[in-house]
Design a protein around this motif. Structure first.
Motif, PDB file in Angstrom:
ATOM      1  N   ILE A  70       0.721  -1.221  -0.090  1.00  0.00           N
ATOM      2  CA  ILE A  70       0.118   0.130   0.035  1.00  0.00           C
ATOM      3  C   ILE A  70       0.799   1.104  -0.095  1.00  0.00           C
ATOM      4  N   ALA A  71       2.237   1.089   0.567  1.00  0.00           N
ATOM      5  CA  ALA A  71       2.925   2.351   0.603  1.00  0.00           C
ATOM      6  C   ALA A  71       3.395   2.546  -0.576  1.00  0.00           C
ATOM      7  N   SER A  72       3.683   1.793  -1.619  1.00  0.00           N
ATOM      8  CA  SER A  72       4.141   1.809  -2.808  1.00  0.00           C
ATOM      9  C   SER A  72       3.105   2.142  -3.874  1.00  0.00           C
ATOM     10  N   THR A  73       1.900   1.607  -3.580  1.00  0.00           N
ATOM     11  CA  THR A  73       0.769   1.722  -4.585  1.00  0.00           C
ATOM     12  C   THR A  73      -0.221   2.519  -4.286  1.00  0.00           C
ATOM     13  N   VAL A 116      -5.566  -0.008  -8.037  1.00  0.00           N
ATOM     14  CA  VAL A 116      -5.473  -1.207  -7.985  1.00  0.00           C
ATOM     15  C   VAL A 116      -6.574  -1.677  -8.324  1.00  0.00           C
ATOM     16  N   ILE A 117      -6.554  -2.670  -9.356  1.00  0.00           N
ATOM     17  CA  ILE A 117      -7.767  -3.323  -9.892  1.00  0.00           C
ATOM     18  C   ILE A 117      -7.515  -4.923  -9.594  1.00  0.00           C
ATOM     19  N   VAL A 118      -8.369  -5.344  -8.980  1.00  0.00           N
ATOM     20  CA  VAL A 118      -8.580  -6.886  -8.464  1.00  0.00           C
ATOM     21  C   VAL A 118      -9.707  -7.542  -8.867  1.00  0.00           C
ATOM     22  N   ILE A 144      -7.792  -4.056   2.444  1.00  0.00           N
ATOM     23  CA  ILE A 144      -8.362  -5.439   2.762  1.00  0.00           C
ATOM     24  C   ILE A 144      -7.634  -6.541   1.888  1.00  0.00           C
ATOM     25  N   GLN A 145      -7.123  -7.597   2.723  1.00  0.00           N
ATOM     26  CA  GLN A 145      -6.230  -8.653   2.240  1.00  0.00           C
ATOM     27  C   GLN A 145      -7.104  -9.940   2.247  1.00  0.00           C
ATOM     28  N   GLU A 164      -5.205  -7.691  -2.403  1.00  0.00           N
ATOM     29  CA  GLU A 164      -4.789  -6.749  -1.673  1.00  0.00           C
ATOM     30  C   GLU A 164      -5.283  -5.505  -2.127  1.00  0.00           C
ATOM     31  N   PRO A 165      -6.540  -5.386  -2.612  1.00  0.00           N
ATOM     32  CA  PRO A 165      -7.029  -4.004  -2.998  1.00  0.00           C
ATOM     33  C   PRO A 165      -6.918  -2.946  -1.838  1.00  0.00           C
TER      34      PRO A 165
END
Length: 143
Positions: free
Chosen positions: A5-8, A13-15, A128-129, A134-135
Motif C-alpha cells: 500500500i505504501a508503494s501503490t 489497484v484493480i483486482v 483488505i487482504q 490486496e485492494p
C-alpha cells in the motif's frame, strides 16, 4: 503485509472478484481513546473489481489524526477470512510514510493509532487482504 500500500497508494489497484452484495458503510462514532473526532477530507473506497467492499476515512480529534476502515457487510458475509490494515500516510507525494499502522484479522472496523500529524500533509490509507488479493483505498490529501 501493508508494504504494497505504501508503494501503490497513488495508483489504482484493480483486482478481479465476484460481485458482492452492497450495503452502506456504517458511520464511525469515535476513535479508540478519543471521544470526539470529526471527518476531514473525502471518503475513499476499497474495491474488488468494480465492487466497493470497504470505505476509508480520515478524522481529526484529541490533537491527532486518525485513519479508519470499514469492511462492508456484503464482503464480510461472503468471505470467511481477511485482514484489514489502516494507517495515516504523511507527505505530499509517494513514497508516503505510514504512521499509526494497525492490521487485524476479520474485523469490520479498524482504526489506526492516533498520530501527531496535524501540522503536515496527510491522508488515510487502508486495504483488505484475502488470499492473493490486496485492494487498497485512500482519502484525499489534506494539508
Amino acid at each position: 503485509m501493508f508494504n504494497k500500500i505504501a508503494s501503490t497508494v497513488g495508483a489504482a489497484v484493480i483486482v478481479g472478484g465476484a460481485m458482492l452484495g452492497l450495503t452502506s458503510p456504517a458511520q464511525a462514532e469515535s476513535a479508540p481513546g478519543c471521544s470526539r473526532v470529526d471527518q476531514i477530507g473525502s471518503t475513499g473506497y476499497i474495491k474488488s473489481g468494480d465492487t466497493k467492499i470497504g470505505s476509508v476515512k480520515q478524522f481529526k480529534g484529541c490533537n491527532k489524526n486518525w485513519a479508519y476502515v470499514y469492511v462492508w457487510e456484503g464482503f464480510r458475509s461472503s468471505h470467511s477470512n481477511w485482514d484489514v490494515c489502516v494507517s495515516v500516510a504523511t507527505g505530499r507525494s509517494a513514497p508516503f510514510s505510514l504512521e499509526g499502522l494497525q492490521c487485524h484479522g476479520k474485523k469490520a472496523e479498524n482504526w489506526s493509532e492516533g498520530t501527531a500529524t496535524l501540522s503536515v500533509c496527510t491522508h488515510a490509507v487502508g486495504n483488505i487482504q484475502w488470499g492473493t488479493h490486496e485492494p487498497n483505498g485512500k482519502t484525499d490529501i489534506r494539508c
